[in-house]
Design an enzyme around this catalytic site. Sequence first.
Site, short mmCIF file in Angstrom:
data_model
loop_
_atom_site.label_atom_id
_atom_site.label_comp_id
_atom_site.label_asym_id
_atom_site.label_seq_id
_atom_site.Cartn_x
_atom_site.Cartn_y
_atom_site.Cartn_z
N GLU A 126 0.89 -1.15 0.00
CA GLU A 126 0.00 0.00 0.00
C GLU A 126 0.93 1.20 0.00
OE1 GLU A 126 -3.21 0.27 -0.29
OE2 GLU A 126 -3.70 -1.84 -0.17
N THR A 133 11.60 3.11 0.73
CA THR A 133 11.40 4.51 0.38
C THR A 133 12.23 5.42 1.27
OG1 THR A 133 9.75 6.29 0.54
CG2 THR A 133 9.32 4.36 1.85
N ASP A 134 12.59 6.59 0.75
CA ASP A 134 13.33 7.56 1.59
C ASP A 134 12.44 8.08 2.73
OD1 ASP A 134 11.59 9.20 0.13
OD2 ASP A 134 13.13 10.61 -0.54
N GLU A 135 11.10 7.84 2.63
CA GLU A 135 10.20 8.38 3.66
C GLU A 135 10.45 7.74 5.03
OE1 GLU A 135 6.17 9.18 2.41
OE2 GLU A 135 6.80 9.26 0.33
N TYR A 183 2.10 5.35 6.62
CA TYR A 183 2.73 4.69 5.47
C TYR A 183 4.21 4.45 5.73
CZ TYR A 183 5.27 4.45 1.01
OH TYR A 183 6.14 4.10 0.01
N LYS A 238 6.48 0.99 6.18
CA LYS A 238 7.64 0.65 5.35
C LYS A 238 8.88 0.47 6.23
CE LYS A 238 7.94 0.39 1.41
NZ LYS A 238 7.70 -0.73 0.43
N ASN A 276 8.98 9.03 -7.05
CA ASN A 276 9.02 8.71 -8.48
C ASN A 276 7.92 9.44 -9.23
OD1 ASN A 276 10.13 5.32 -9.00
ND2 ASN A 276 10.69 6.66 -7.35
#
Length: 348
Positions: free
Chosen positions: A84, A129-131, A154, A158, A184
């Site tokens: 997700e 992800t960089d998040e 989110y 991750k 992206n």
Amino acid sequence: MKILITGGAGFIGSHVVRLLVNKYPEYNILNLDKLTYAGNLENLRDVENKPNYSFVRGDITEAGFINNLFAKEAFDGVIHLAAESHVDRSLENPNAFVVTNIIGTVNLLQAALKTWNGNPAKRFYHISTDEVYGSIEDGGLFTEHTSIDPQSPYSASKAGSDHFVSAFHNSYKLPVLISRCSNNYGPNHFPEKLIPLMIHNILENKPLPVYGKGENVRDWLYVEDHAKAIDAIFHKGVTGEVYNIGGNNEWKNIDLVHLLCSIMDQKLGRDQGTAAKLITYVKDRPGHDLRYAIDSSKLQSELGWSPSLTFEEGLDKTVAWYLNNKEWLDHVTSGQYLEYYKQMYTNR
Ligand code: NAD
Ligand code: TYD
């Protein structure tokens, strides 16, 4: 080589599938995807009949199904993208993110562990992800050593999956790789994310919702460049390592939206300033990360990857793709084709 790609019907996954299917005709690429609202097999029409490609509809959260698939297929490697992926949805329904992103990832790790019998030549590659690093102040860059500090449901999910992947390497010597990429953009991006949503709304003459003051900064990378980085890391990365992926391409949201409006006006033959009139400042996203910026020098120096397109080139290509594929936008926003594909693949 038999490679499992999870989430291959989604935005980034479909570009990874296409790249690998075309570049490695001697591999067998199996795409496993649940076909959630974000998965669309139309993204893969040009490769669906290639002899080295196959598709299975399935859910990574179903451990029994995943274990059977691994026992049957003897994969040499896994490239795990299924997730997700939208921050706003994670604020509405965090549980779905825990289940797919954490439990789904652990199911895949467990299945790999059971069937790979300690073989160090296998590769379990987790796309992150960089998040997970949280927000970073002006001037700073996320490196692979930056502490994990996720701020949204989110990114927390991750980060949780990243920790499990690392723990399986540490505890059981599972040969894993992790990469963390910046935002992206490009063809086949679902129109809930900033760039495709703006393109969609300009075409529909709808307001362009900019959260808060539009001053949040994101670091953008063209999706095909991400796919090439994934190819390089999968083949040449050192197991146990983390690689950051990004193109040194920071934009404030409001500046990006203005650039996009200008490209859209030009391509649609409208007066400059037409699309920008639709910009509407709306209530900010709760806990909105102010800035992401990534240092990808490790990937560039160790594996020889670098981004191939400037942002202006990538954005121009992206807009051109959406204008030539209005049908795709209609299909994903109506969900009509998704139902068609789901019925076609109810057989697993
Ligand atoms: P996406 O939402 O477009 O695609 C996700 C895909 O996963 C869809 O095809 C969906 O059907 C599938 N999926 C979801 N739940 C599933 C389940 N339970 N079982 C099987 N399949 C399932 O996402 P994306 O933008 O292509 O992102 C792909 C991966 O890359 C994600 O792991 C995401 O966290 C990561 N990532 C994304 C970005 C970005 O900017 N989009 C940046 C860095 C990393
Ligand atoms: P998004 O595409 O959702 O990616 P992420 O939150 O994972 O970075 O959003 C990119 C940026 O654009 C983010 O700062 C939130 C902002 N944004 C808007 O201002 N308006 C919108 O309608 C959306 C979807 C995002």
